[in-house]
Design an enzyme around this catalytic site. Structure first.
Site, mmCIF file in Angstrom:
data_model
loop_
_atom_site.group_PDB
_atom_site.id
_atom_site.type_symbol
_atom_site.label_atom_id
_atom_site.label_comp_id
_atom_site.label_asym_id
_atom_site.label_seq_id
_atom_site.Cartn_x
_atom_site.Cartn_y
_atom_site.Cartn_z
ATOM 1 C CE1 TYR A 129 -2.092 -10.337 -4.826
ATOM 2 C CE2 TYR A 129 -0.887 -8.776 -3.464
ATOM 3 C CZ TYR A 129 -2.033 -9.503 -3.728
ATOM 4 O OH TYR A 129 -3.116 -9.381 -2.891
ATOM 5 C CG HIS A 130 -1.532 -3.614 -8.323
ATOM 6 N ND1 HIS A 130 -1.601 -2.759 -7.242
ATOM 7 C CD2 HIS A 130 -1.483 -2.825 -9.426
ATOM 8 C CE1 HIS A 130 -1.604 -1.512 -7.677
ATOM 9 N NE2 HIS A 130 -1.527 -1.519 -8.999
ATOM 10 N N GLY A 131 -0.493 -4.766 -4.818
ATOM 11 C CA GLY A 131 -1.067 -4.484 -3.510
ATOM 12 C C GLY A 131 -2.139 -3.412 -3.613
#
Length: 330
Positions: A129-131
Site C-alpha cells: 500500500y502506497h502512503g
C-alpha cells in the site's frame, strides 16, 4: 544607536530588552505605537507556527534524499579508481545509506519490521500500500539490507526519474520505471522487486480510511506469473499519519488528472509509530489468471490493513503508540 541603548539601560527606570528594542525601533522608524504592531506580529507567529511546522517538516525527508545523493557523489569520487576492478563499486555506499535511513527510521518513528521470515530466499514480488510518501518503503529497504544484506529493487513512477540530481540515487538502488519486460527480467535474475499498484494516485488521494486505490490494475500480477515468483503483501501501520496530503480538495484531483504530476500539497512529518508487516507469500500458480492473482493480492494487503491498522487513522493516537509496547506476531 549607542545613545539610545545607553538610555534604555542607564535611565532612572530600567527597561526590559523587549521594551528597549521597541524604543530603539520607534526612534529609527518614527512610527508611533510600534510596540502594538510588534505584539500583533509576535501573536501571529505564535498562532501560525504549528501550521508552518507541518508544511516544513516534509522538507527534512527531501534534505535526507539530497544528503544521500551528496554521499554517493563523494563516494564515487573517492572510489573511481576501484570501479574498473570491482563488479559492484557501490556496495559500501549502499551500506552507508542503509545505516543512515535505518537510523532515521529508528529515531524518528521507532520503526519496526515484522514478518521478515515471509520473504523467500529467492526472487519475489513485494506488493504494498502506497502512503503519501514512500518513506516507509525506504525504511523497509534499509532495514532489510542492514539485517539480511539483501537488496529489494522497486518500480517508481516516471516523474521520479525527472527529479534533479536523483539519477545516481536511483541507479545505485536499482529503481526502475518498468515496463513489464524489465520487471520480469529483474525477477528472473533472482532479485526481489517491490511495486505499489496504487502508485501516485493512491499516494495522493487515499486518506485516513486507508482505501486501496488499485482500480483494475493487474499488470503486476502478470509480471509475477511471467516470472513464476510469489507475491509478498506488505503494509505499514500509521503510514498515513506520518504524512498526509490535501488530495481531498477537488481542484488538486482535477489538476492531477489533467497533467499527471503530483502537485498536491503535502504536510506532516510527524514522529508517529511506524511498523511494517509482511504477510504470507502468495505462491506462483500456473492455473491462476492475472485477474484472479491481482484480486488475491489486493485481498491480502486489505487483510493486513484490517488486522494492523485502526481506522480511521488518528495522528495523536499514532504518536502515543510510540510509548506503547507491541507484541510481536511474526
Amino acid at each position: 544607536m549607542t545613545g539610545g541603548n545607553e538610555s534604555c539601560i542607564a535611565g532612572p527606570i530600567p527597561m526590559s530588552y523587549l521594551t528597549c528594542l521597541t524604543y530603539i525601533l520607534q526612534e529609527w522608524t518614527g512610527v508611533e505605537h510600534i510596540g502594538d504592531y510588534l505584539s500583533y506580529a509576535f501573536y501571529l507567529v505564535w498562532v501560525l507556527f504549528p501550521l508552518a511546522v507541518v508544511f516544513i517538516l516534509p522538507g527534512v525527508i527531501v534534505a535526507l534524499f539530497y544528503i544521500s545523493i551528496l554521499v554517493l557523489h563523494i563516494y564515487k569520487r573517492k572510489n573511481e579508481l576501484k570501479e574498473a576492478y570491482s563488479h559492484d563499486v557501490w556496495i559500501g555506499a549502499r551500506e552507508m545509506l542503509a545505516t543512515l535511513w535505518d537510523g532515521h527510521g529508528r529515531i524518528w518513528h521507532g520503526y519496526e519490521l515484522h514478518g521478515i521470515k515471509n520473504i523467500p530466499e529467492g526472487p519475489g514480488l513485494v506488493v504494498f500500500y502506497h502512503g503519501a510518501t514512500p518513506v516507509d518503503y525506504i525504511y523497509f529497504m534499509a532495514r532489510l539490507h542492514v539485517t539480511t544484506k539483501r537488496r529489494c529493487r522497486v518500480v517508481a513512477d516516471h516523474f521520479v526519474f525527472r527529479l534533479p540530481g536523483f539519477k545516481i540515487l536511483l541507479d545505485v538502488h536499482g529503481v526502475i520505471p518498468g515496463p513489464r519486460e524489465a520487471c520480469v527480467s529483474t525477477l528472473k535474475e533472482g532479485h526481489l522487486l517491490a511495486i505499489a499498484p496504487g502508485g501516485v494516485r493512491e499516494a495522493l488521494f487515499s486518506d485516513e480510511m486507508y482505501t486501496i486505490l488499485w482500480s483494475d490494475r493487474k499488470g503486476f500480477a502478470q509480471v509475477a506469473i511471467d516470472a513464476k515468483v510469489p507475491i509478498i503483501p506488505m503494509f505499514t501501520q500509521n503510514v498515513r499519519e506520518g504524512f498526509r496530503t490535501l488530495g481531498g480538495i477537488k481542484i488538486f484531483r482535477s489538476l492531477y488528472e489533467r497533467i499527471r504530476l503530483p502537485l498536491v500539497p503535502l504536510y506532516g512529518g510527524f514522529p508517529v509509530k511506524l511498523r511494517t508487516f509482511i504477510g504470507e507469500p502468495i505462491p506462483y500458480d500456473p492455473n491462476m489468471t492475472a485477474e484472479e492473482l491481482a484480486a488475491k493480492a489486493k485481498a491480502a494487503v486489505q487483510a493486513l490493513i484490517e488486522k494492523h491498522q485502526k481506522i480511521p487513522g488518528n495522528i495523536f493516537r499514532a504518536l502515543m503508540e510510540r510509548f506503547q509496547s507491541h507484541k510481536k506476531d511474526d
